[in-house]
Enzyme design. Structure first.
Site, PDB file in Angstrom:
ATOM      1  N   ASP A 103       0.860  -1.174   0.000  1.00 19.43           N
ATOM      2  CA  ASP A 103       0.000   0.000   0.000  1.00 19.43           C
ATOM      3  C   ASP A 103       0.910   1.243   0.000  1.00 19.43           C
ATOM      4  O   ASP A 103       1.754   1.398   0.894  1.00 19.43           O
ATOM      5  CB  ASP A 103      -0.856  -0.083   1.273  1.00 19.43           C
ATOM      6  CG  ASP A 103      -1.740   1.121   1.469  1.00 19.43           C
ATOM      7  OD1 ASP A 103      -1.547   2.126   0.741  1.00 19.43           O
ATOM      8  OD2 ASP A 103      -2.608   1.067   2.351  1.00 19.43           O
ATOM      9  N   LYS A 157       2.901  12.499 -16.243  1.00 16.54           N
ATOM     10  CA  LYS A 157       1.845  13.514 -16.378  1.00 16.54           C
ATOM     11  C   LYS A 157       0.486  12.930 -15.978  1.00 16.54           C
ATOM     12  O   LYS A 157       0.342  11.717 -16.046  1.00 16.54           O
ATOM     13  CB  LYS A 157       1.867  14.073 -17.786  1.00 16.54           C
ATOM     14  CG  LYS A 157       0.934  13.382 -18.770  1.00 16.54           C
ATOM     15  CD  LYS A 157       0.835  14.172 -20.044  1.00 16.54           C
ATOM     16  CE  LYS A 157      -0.158  13.566 -20.946  1.00 16.54           C
ATOM     17  NZ  LYS A 157      -1.412  13.844 -21.199  1.00 16.54           N
ATOM     18  N   HIS A 187       6.182  13.331 -22.514  1.00 15.36           N
ATOM     19  CA  HIS A 187       6.853  12.430 -23.462  1.00 15.36           C
ATOM     20  C   HIS A 187       7.203  13.108 -24.791  1.00 15.36           C
ATOM     21  O   HIS A 187       8.065  12.647 -25.526  1.00 15.36           O
ATOM     22  CB  HIS A 187       6.060  11.124 -23.666  1.00 15.36           C
ATOM     23  CG  HIS A 187       4.914  11.200 -24.612  1.00 15.36           C
ATOM     24  ND1 HIS A 187       3.674  11.654 -24.250  1.00 15.36           N
ATOM     25  CD2 HIS A 187       4.812  10.856 -25.917  1.00 15.36           C
ATOM     26  CE1 HIS A 187       2.862  11.592 -25.284  1.00 15.36           C
ATOM     27  NE2 HIS A 187       3.517  11.117 -26.320  1.00 15.36           N
ATOM     28  N   LYS A 191      10.822  12.925 -27.634  1.00 13.20           N
ATOM     29  CA  LYS A 191      10.799  12.550 -29.054  1.00 13.20           C
ATOM     30  C   LYS A 191      11.983  13.199 -29.747  1.00 13.20           C
ATOM     31  O   LYS A 191      12.108  14.426 -29.735  1.00 13.20           O
ATOM     32  CB  LYS A 191       9.499  13.035 -29.718  1.00 13.20           C
ATOM     33  CG  LYS A 191       8.266  12.270 -29.272  1.00 13.20           C
ATOM     34  CD  LYS A 191       7.046  12.775 -30.053  1.00 13.20           C
ATOM     35  CE  LYS A 191       5.788  12.156 -29.515  1.00 13.20           C
ATOM     36  NZ  LYS A 191       5.089  11.279 -30.419  1.00 13.20           N
ATOM     37  N   GLU A 225      -5.477  13.226 -34.613  1.00  9.97           N
ATOM     38  CA  GLU A 225      -5.539  11.784 -34.359  1.00  9.97           C
ATOM     39  C   GLU A 225      -6.784  11.249 -35.049  1.00  9.97           C
ATOM     40  O   GLU A 225      -7.849  11.857 -34.945  1.00  9.97           O
ATOM     41  CB  GLU A 225      -5.563  11.509 -32.857  1.00  9.97           C
ATOM     42  CG  GLU A 225      -4.254  11.919 -32.205  1.00  9.97           C
ATOM     43  CD  GLU A 225      -4.214  11.696 -30.697  1.00  9.97           C
ATOM     44  OE1 GLU A 225      -3.313  11.027 -30.229  1.00  9.97           O
ATOM     45  OE2 GLU A 225      -5.112  12.210 -30.014  1.00  9.97           O
ATOM     46  N   ASP A 244      -5.204  17.887 -22.107  1.00  8.65           N
ATOM     47  CA  ASP A 244      -4.593  16.604 -22.461  1.00  8.65           C
ATOM     48  C   ASP A 244      -3.326  16.783 -23.301  1.00  8.65           C
ATOM     49  O   ASP A 244      -2.326  16.128 -23.040  1.00  8.65           O
ATOM     50  CB  ASP A 244      -5.628  15.752 -23.222  1.00  8.65           C
ATOM     51  CG  ASP A 244      -5.149  14.317 -23.427  1.00  8.65           C
ATOM     52  OD1 ASP A 244      -4.502  13.771 -22.519  1.00  8.65           O
ATOM     53  OD2 ASP A 244      -5.441  13.739 -24.496  1.00  8.65           O
ATOM     54  N   HIS A 249       2.187  18.978 -24.258  1.00  4.91           N
ATOM     55  CA  HIS A 249       2.944  18.570 -25.448  1.00  4.91           C
ATOM     56  C   HIS A 249       3.102  19.701 -26.477  1.00  4.91           C
ATOM     57  O   HIS A 249       4.190  19.940 -26.994  1.00  4.91           O
ATOM     58  CB  HIS A 249       2.255  17.406 -26.167  1.00  4.91           C
ATOM     59  CG  HIS A 249       1.951  16.235 -25.274  1.00  4.91           C
ATOM     60  ND1 HIS A 249       2.695  15.931 -24.181  1.00  4.91           N
ATOM     61  CD2 HIS A 249       0.977  15.286 -25.346  1.00  4.91           C
ATOM     62  CE1 HIS A 249       2.198  14.840 -23.603  1.00  4.91           C
ATOM     63  NE2 HIS A 249       1.145  14.437 -24.285  1.00  4.91           N
ATOM     64  N   LYS A 331      -9.393  14.795 -31.845  1.00  9.75           N
ATOM     65  CA  LYS A 331      -9.640  13.362 -32.022  1.00  9.75           C
ATOM     66  C   LYS A 331     -10.586  13.199 -33.206  1.00  9.75           C
ATOM     67  O   LYS A 331     -11.351  14.109 -33.551  1.00  9.75           O
ATOM     68  CB  LYS A 331     -10.323  12.784 -30.771  1.00  9.75           C
ATOM     69  CG  LYS A 331      -9.540  12.990 -29.476  1.00  9.75           C
ATOM     70  CD  LYS A 331      -8.443  11.969 -29.296  1.00  9.75           C
ATOM     71  CE  LYS A 331      -7.717  12.141 -27.969  1.00  9.75           C
ATOM     72  NZ  LYS A 331      -6.445  11.444 -27.879  1.00  9.75           N
ATOM     73  N   LYS A 336      -3.876  10.752 -38.934  1.00 11.56           N
ATOM     74  CA  LYS A 336      -3.052  10.862 -37.725  1.00 11.56           C
ATOM     75  C   LYS A 336      -1.743  11.531 -38.132  1.00 11.56           C
ATOM     76  O   LYS A 336      -0.994  10.987 -38.953  1.00 11.56           O
ATOM     77  CB  LYS A 336      -2.784   9.478 -37.132  1.00 11.56           C
ATOM     78  CG  LYS A 336      -1.770   9.523 -36.008  1.00 11.56           C
ATOM     79  CD  LYS A 336      -1.973   8.445 -34.957  1.00 11.56           C
ATOM     80  CE  LYS A 336      -0.856   8.432 -33.907  1.00 11.56           C
ATOM     81  NZ  LYS A 336      -0.700   9.671 -33.163  1.00 11.56           N
TER      82      LYS A 336
HETATM   83  C1  BG6 Z   1      -1.088  11.606 -24.487  1.00  9.85           C
HETATM   84  C2  BG6 Z   1      -2.545  11.935 -24.486  1.00  9.85           C
HETATM   85  O1  BG6 Z   1      -0.384  12.358 -23.541  1.00  9.85           O
HETATM   86  O2  BG6 Z   1      -0.547  11.882 -25.782  1.00  9.85           O
HETATM   87  C3  BG6 Z   1      -3.294  11.160 -25.537  1.00  9.85           C
HETATM   88  O3  BG6 Z   1      -3.097  11.638 -23.196  1.00  9.85           O
HETATM   89  C4  BG6 Z   1      -2.638  11.364 -26.893  1.00  9.85           C
HETATM   90  O4  BG6 Z   1      -4.663  11.540 -25.600  1.00  9.85           O
HETATM   91  C5  BG6 Z   1      -1.135  11.104 -26.803  1.00  9.85           C
HETATM   92  O5  BG6 Z   1      -3.248  10.445 -27.797  1.00  9.85           O
HETATM   93  C6  BG6 Z   1      -0.445  11.454 -28.115  1.00  9.85           C
HETATM   94  O6  BG6 Z   1       0.895  11.066 -28.091  1.00  9.85           O
HETATM   95  P1  BG6 Z   1       1.656  10.699 -29.452  1.00  9.85           P
HETATM   96  O7  BG6 Z   1       3.052  10.439 -29.010  1.00  9.85           O
HETATM   97  O8  BG6 Z   1       0.967   9.487 -30.011  1.00  9.85           O
HETATM   98  O9  BG6 Z   1       1.510  11.884 -30.351  1.00  9.85           O
END
Ligand code: BG6
Length: 475
Positions: A103, A157, A187, A191, A225, A244, A249, A331, A336
């Site tokens: 826990d 995050k 993230h 990249k 996306e 998000d 990002h 979305k 994409k």
């Molecule tokens: C995430 C989001 O942080 O990044 C997602 O929560 C999104 O909603 C994703 O799809 C996109 O990451 P990437 O690397 O696929 O562009």
């Protein structure tokens, strides 16, 4: 509240000078979770394959699994993501992993961790756990005397849900540890293709001198996306596109497109850039929601969460004043793709060979940041045999040119292990990015419905009309 956040100078001074020694232990909280299954474990495997892992790993989770069960789970996760498993590599990885469960609020767990990592001088704790537990776990680590010296903590995050909560989280963590021990993970900064923007900009004579308001008409960033929210309804409905992907990002990506050259400390250069971006005006924002979103499991009835957003930002700096920055993300878009378009100003009309020529197209420099990273631009050349000019596409494929790139989680895990702070947003940057989007969180414009497979509401299309319109992504 939306004033530019002040960063404690004593903290920033330290960030500049203190380099943490390489971590000698990795401790992953939440290693039995979904993110670990999809990202962390496969990334550890790839790092093992590249012979970059040198330290023991302690996995900590709620799930009462045995170590054998965890290792079987890890193998399955590698197999799913990689398609196959190299036995020798996997055995090496498995040999360095210990799994314990408990826990996260219980002292006994931290005593066990202490026992397991006894004598380690620079542990790296990675928290891929619900954000509500960040402070509790950090407090417990400190209580067990595990945050001494060169220890560091990586936070997955989201880091806050608005300006106030992010600031509170920063303040709470600073009561427990120094800023140079805090690694906030985004993230996108892991990249290679995103980091590459900076290198391309500053190391090429045909880009660097042109990168300002004298030559650039506008900047457009698209993150599209071609899938919906699917099984993430209950998570997504509380978050929406702005929180998000834009606050984190896409603003981080924008910083690499527009910041000054970071001679040493990225944190300071990035922070300086964000300070010049005024908070978003809700009138400059279009929010959309795709038809059918409200039927998704976990989405509230009559939800007004956006699944698409387009926004116009400004940068008040000598380099960028007057150059609009448009960001759109959504979305269920037609494709994409994530890309940055730096649109150069058109040349004035001019005469060649007795005829007046006028540019009909903008010159776009396009950074492709998605699965086929690269750079596109067009050069106008004379059409063979004719007294006419047409653009010829230059399409650079980074993977073909430079070979495969590591996945973001490989880069960021190694970054945290080696203490590379440039790869992580610091406290000032986090507060500034929330400050920039906060007015839209407080006063969101109404959501407009759009059909799946389109580029969102018409209002978003109109936003860039004066600047030549959005560019269709080059996939
Ligand atoms: C995430 C989001 O942080 O990044 C997602 O929560 C999104 O909603 C994703 O799809 C996109 O990451 P990437 O690397 O696929 O562009």
């Amino acid at each position: 509240m939306y004033q530019i956040a002040k960063v404690k100078s004593e903290t920033r001074g330290k960030v500049h000078w203190m380099a943490l020694q390489e971590a000698d232990q990795l401790v992953i909280f939440g290693i039995s979770g979904d993110l670990a299954k999809k990202m962390t474990i496969p990334s550890l495997y790839r790092l093992e394959r590249r012979e970059l892992l040198k330290l023991p790993i302690l996995g900590v989770a709620f799930d009462a699994w045995t170590e054998e069960q965890f290792i079987a789970h890890a193998r399955e996760s590698v197999e799913t993501v990689e398609g196959s498993v190299d036995d020798a590599v996997f055995t090496r990885l498995a040999d360095r992993i210990t799994y314990i469960h408990g826990d996260f609020t219980d002292d006994a767990l931290y005593q066990e961790i202490s026992k397991q990592i006894n004598g380690k001088k620079a542990p790296c704790f990675y928290l891929e756990i619900p954000p509500g537990l960040f402070v509790v776990v950090a407090q417990n680590l400190a209580k067990a005397d595990l945050l001494h010296g060169d220890a560091r903590v990586v936070f997955e995050k989201p880091f806050g849900t608005d300006y106030d909560s992010a600031k509170q989280l920063n303040d709470d963590l600073h009561k427990i540890m120094r800023e140079d021990q805090v690694f906030r993970l985004d993230h996108y900064l892991g990249k290679d293709q995103v980091q590459d923007i900076l290198y391309v900009r500053f190391s090429n004579t045909f880009f660097e001198p042109l990168w300002d308001r004298h030559y650039v008409d506008s900047i457009m960033i698209t993150m599209a996306e071609d899938f919906g929210v699917e099984d993430r309804g209950s998570f997504y409905d509380k978050v929406g596109t702005l929180r998000d992907v834009v606050q984190n990002h896409l603003l981080q990506t924008l910083s690499l497109v527009t910041m000054e050259v970071p001679t040493d400390d990225f944190a300071i250069t990035r922070y300086d850039l964000f300070r010049t971006i005024p908070s978003l005006e809700p009138e400059q924002v279009v929010r959309g929601q795709y038809e059918g979103y409200q039927e998704i499991k976990g989405v509230a009835e009559n939800s007004d969460t956006e699944t698409f957003i387009a926004a116009k930002f400004k940068i008040n700096s000598l380099r960028w004043s007057g150059v609009p920055v448009f960001i759109r993300a959504g979305k269920n878009m037609p494709v994409k793709a994530t890309e940055v378009v730096v649109r150069m100003k058109m040349l004035p009309p001019f005469v060649i060979n007795g005829r007046l020529r006028a540019s009909r197209w903008y010159d776009d420099v396009v950074f492709r940041l998605g699965s086929k990273p690269g750079l596109n631009m067009a050069i106008r050349v004379k059409q063979p045999g004719l007294d006419k000019m047409e653009p010829v596409e230059l399409n650079l494929d980074f993977q073909q040119a430079e070979g495969g790139t590591p996945e973001p989680y490989e880069v960021l895990l190694m970054g945290a292990i080696h203490g590379v702070r440039a790869l992580f947003p610091d406290e000032g940057t986090i507060e500034e990015t929330w400050r920039i989007v906060q007015p839209v969180i407080d006063n969101p414009p109404p959501v407009i419905s759009y059909k799946s497979g389109t580029w969102g509401p018409d209002e978003a299309q109109k936003m860039t009309e004066k600047h030549g319109g959005w560019r269709e992504p080059t996939i």
